[in-house]
Scaffold this motif. Sequence first.
Motif, PDB file in Angstrom:
ATOM      1  N   GLY A 117      51.046 -41.369 -56.499  1.00 16.38           N
ATOM      2  CA  GLY A 117      51.836 -42.353 -55.764  1.00 16.38           C
ATOM      3  C   GLY A 117      51.013 -43.051 -54.709  1.00 16.38           C
ATOM      4  O   GLY A 117      49.788 -42.889 -54.648  1.00 16.38           O
ATOM      5  N   GLY A 118      51.695 -43.811 -53.887  1.00 18.60           N
ATOM      6  CA  GLY A 118      50.990 -44.538 -52.840  1.00 18.60           C
ATOM      7  C   GLY A 118      51.967 -45.088 -51.834  1.00 18.60           C
ATOM      8  O   GLY A 118      53.176 -44.896 -51.950  1.00 18.60           O
ATOM      9  N   SER A 119      51.410 -45.751 -50.829  1.00 18.44           N
ATOM     10  CA  SER A 119      52.271 -46.313 -49.791  1.00 18.44           C
ATOM     11  C   SER A 119      51.542 -47.472 -49.129  1.00 18.44           C
ATOM     12  O   SER A 119      50.308 -47.486 -49.052  1.00 18.44           O
ATOM     13  CB  SER A 119      52.583 -45.225 -48.769  1.00 18.44           C
ATOM     14  OG  SER A 119      52.851 -45.783 -47.512  1.00 18.44           O
ATOM     15  N   GLY A 120      52.307 -48.426 -48.674  1.00 13.01           N
ATOM     16  CA  GLY A 120      51.723 -49.572 -47.974  1.00 13.01           C
ATOM     17  C   GLY A 120      51.334 -49.240 -46.544  1.00 13.01           C
ATOM     18  O   GLY A 120      50.766 -50.065 -45.836  1.00 13.01           O
ATOM     19  N   ILE A 121      51.637 -48.025 -46.110  1.00 11.81           N
ATOM     20  CA  ILE A 121      51.246 -47.637 -44.748  1.00 11.81           C
ATOM     21  C   ILE A 121      49.843 -47.056 -44.791  1.00 11.81           C
ATOM     22  O   ILE A 121      49.598 -46.047 -45.441  1.00 11.81           O
ATOM     23  CB  ILE A 121      52.255 -46.640 -44.153  1.00 11.81           C
ATOM     24  CG1 ILE A 121      53.588 -47.368 -43.998  1.00 11.81           C
ATOM     25  CG2 ILE A 121      51.754 -46.093 -42.808  1.00 11.81           C
ATOM     26  CD1 ILE A 121      54.631 -46.632 -43.234  1.00 11.81           C
ATOM     27  N   GLY A 122      48.923 -47.735 -44.135  1.00 15.79           N
ATOM     28  CA  GLY A 122      47.535 -47.287 -44.157  1.00 15.79           C
ATOM     29  C   GLY A 122      46.736 -47.940 -43.049  1.00 15.79           C
ATOM     30  O   GLY A 122      47.302 -48.349 -42.021  1.00 15.79           O
ATOM     31  N   GLY A 123      45.427 -48.063 -43.288  1.00 14.99           N
ATOM     32  CA  GLY A 123      44.541 -48.638 -42.272  1.00 14.99           C
ATOM     33  C   GLY A 123      44.877 -50.092 -41.976  1.00 14.99           C
ATOM     34  O   GLY A 123      44.675 -50.571 -40.849  1.00 14.99           O
ATOM     35  N   GLY A 124      45.379 -50.799 -42.978  1.00 15.92           N
ATOM     36  CA  GLY A 124      45.761 -52.195 -42.774  1.00 15.92           C
ATOM     37  C   GLY A 124      46.955 -52.318 -41.839  1.00 15.92           C
ATOM     38  O   GLY A 124      47.059 -53.267 -41.046  1.00 15.92           O
ATOM     39  N   GLU A 203      51.310 -39.568 -38.643  1.00 14.62           N
ATOM     40  CA  GLU A 203      52.483 -38.748 -38.974  1.00 14.62           C
ATOM     41  C   GLU A 203      53.182 -39.253 -40.238  1.00 14.62           C
ATOM     42  O   GLU A 203      53.606 -38.461 -41.090  1.00 14.62           O
ATOM     43  CB  GLU A 203      53.461 -38.729 -37.778  1.00 14.62           C
ATOM     44  CG  GLU A 203      52.921 -37.863 -36.645  1.00 14.62           C
ATOM     45  CD  GLU A 203      53.574 -38.118 -35.291  1.00 14.62           C
ATOM     46  OE1 GLU A 203      54.680 -38.692 -35.235  1.00 14.62           O
ATOM     47  OE2 GLU A 203      52.967 -37.722 -34.277  1.00 14.62           O
ATOM     48  N   ALA A 204      53.275 -40.572 -40.373  1.00 14.68           N
ATOM     49  CA  ALA A 204      53.925 -41.132 -41.575  1.00 14.68           C
ATOM     50  C   ALA A 204      53.138 -40.758 -42.828  1.00 14.68           C
ATOM     51  O   ALA A 204      53.718 -40.366 -43.850  1.00 14.68           O
ATOM     52  CB  ALA A 204      54.045 -42.647 -41.453  1.00 14.68           C
ATOM     53  N   VAL A 205      51.818 -40.849 -42.743  1.00 16.03           N
ATOM     54  CA  VAL A 205      50.990 -40.524 -43.913  1.00 16.03           C
ATOM     55  C   VAL A 205      51.136 -39.042 -44.247  1.00 16.03           C
ATOM     56  O   VAL A 205      51.358 -38.662 -45.402  1.00 16.03           O
ATOM     57  CB  VAL A 205      49.501 -40.905 -43.664  1.00 16.03           C
ATOM     58  CG1 VAL A 205      48.596 -40.298 -44.725  1.00 16.03           C
ATOM     59  CG2 VAL A 205      49.339 -42.422 -43.636  1.00 16.03           C
ATOM     60  N   LEU A 206      51.062 -38.199 -43.216  1.00 18.55           N
ATOM     61  CA  LEU A 206      51.140 -36.763 -43.486  1.00 18.55           C
ATOM     62  C   LEU A 206      52.484 -36.370 -44.100  1.00 18.55           C
ATOM     63  O   LEU A 206      52.546 -35.621 -45.075  1.00 18.55           O
ATOM     64  CB  LEU A 206      50.886 -35.952 -42.213  1.00 18.55           C
ATOM     65  CG  LEU A 206      50.716 -34.472 -42.518  1.00 18.55           C
ATOM     66  CD1 LEU A 206      49.376 -34.222 -43.183  1.00 18.55           C
ATOM     67  CD2 LEU A 206      50.863 -33.614 -41.288  1.00 18.55           C
ATOM     68  N   MET A 207      53.575 -36.897 -43.511  1.00 19.90           N
ATOM     69  CA  MET A 207      54.908 -36.536 -44.029  1.00 19.90           C
ATOM     70  C   MET A 207      55.098 -37.042 -45.451  1.00 19.90           C
ATOM     71  O   MET A 207      55.779 -36.416 -46.252  1.00 19.90           O
ATOM     72  CB  MET A 207      56.013 -37.111 -43.135  1.00 19.90           C
ATOM     73  CG  MET A 207      56.063 -36.493 -41.766  1.00 19.90           C
ATOM     74  SD  MET A 207      56.233 -34.702 -41.853  1.00 19.90           S
ATOM     75  CE  MET A 207      55.181 -34.210 -40.522  1.00 19.90           C
ATOM     76  N   MET A 208      54.470 -38.182 -45.747  1.00 14.90           N
ATOM     77  CA  MET A 208      54.607 -38.740 -47.086  1.00 14.90           C
ATOM     78  C   MET A 208      53.833 -37.916 -48.122  1.00 14.90           C
ATOM     79  O   MET A 208      54.276 -37.755 -49.245  1.00 14.90           O
ATOM     80  CB  MET A 208      54.089 -40.169 -47.074  1.00 14.90           C
ATOM     81  CG  MET A 208      54.136 -40.829 -48.407  1.00 14.90           C
ATOM     82  SD  MET A 208      53.398 -42.429 -48.289  1.00 14.90           S
ATOM     83  CE  MET A 208      51.728 -41.988 -47.913  1.00 14.90           C
TER      84      MET A 208
END
Length: 266
Positions: A117-124, A203-208
């Motif tokens: 999977g993936g997510s738009g929440i990242g370094g950008g 936190e968002a990345v870790l929880m995801m």
Amino acid sequence: ECIGIDAGGTLIKVVYKERDEYLYQTFLSNEVEKLVKWINEWHPNAKLKITGGKQENISKLLHNPHELIDEFEATTIGIKEVLKRAELYLPEKYLLVNVGTGTSIHSMIGENSERLGGSGIGGGTLMGLSYLLTRQKQFEEIMLLAEKGKRTGIDLKVRDIYEGDRSPISGDLTASNFGFLERMTGEELQEDILACLVGMISEAVLMMVMPFAKAIESSTIVFIGSTFHNNALFKKQLQRFEDLFELKLHFPFNGQYSGAHGALLY
Ligand code: ADP
């Protein structure tokens, strides 16, 4: 002569070998002319093995012989070389999380890998929200400021809600990122806002990613991507959760070059 190129949304990562040593280069994706000049000047005949979202774009600008390689394949091949070079020996099974402009999650089980999977929440997201909130645009500057910032009074912690009463979870956990509206004055310091932003993204990345780690029954998570490059704060924010959630997190040296390494080896 071969050169591995990972042309991402934000950064172009380059790996090649000279006298049996790996050499590394990074260019900004919006300064692709610098990469073209570098190749024309120093490596006009090299075979280019190109991966990443902007691979086609780059291959059109260069006359070198080239091969295009799938980015998820390149990353999962390259991580093995990165781990070997970092002398990091991991269990057979782990979760690979690439926090680049966006985030992608892969299971690594023996020789098999799969994009889960993936997510738009990242370094950008860090870059864009930093700009909107503080007008800062330079990654290094943003991280320097964030390192100095405090999260109290902007983030709402569990203890801010329970106000001294016993809470069912640790009072130090974030109840609501950017949620302490009651305390906000409009005079918040840039460094505090950025510290909260780094906190929210980590936190968002870790929880995801945690449910994915659970799904493959692994507690080992390997983070790569330039978002962690020179970024002690991001690592620290994530490592706070190692004990609480019984996780083992790794940030291998040169992890951001996994895609380029994989392309070169392909
Ligand atoms: P991509 O492959 O999508 O370009 P990367 O793994 O290169 O992704 O990570 C890009 C992210 O790295 C940026 O969104 C930013 O948070 C961070 N970063 C690190 N160094 C820089 C830099 N010098 N300029 C811009 N972003 C940087």
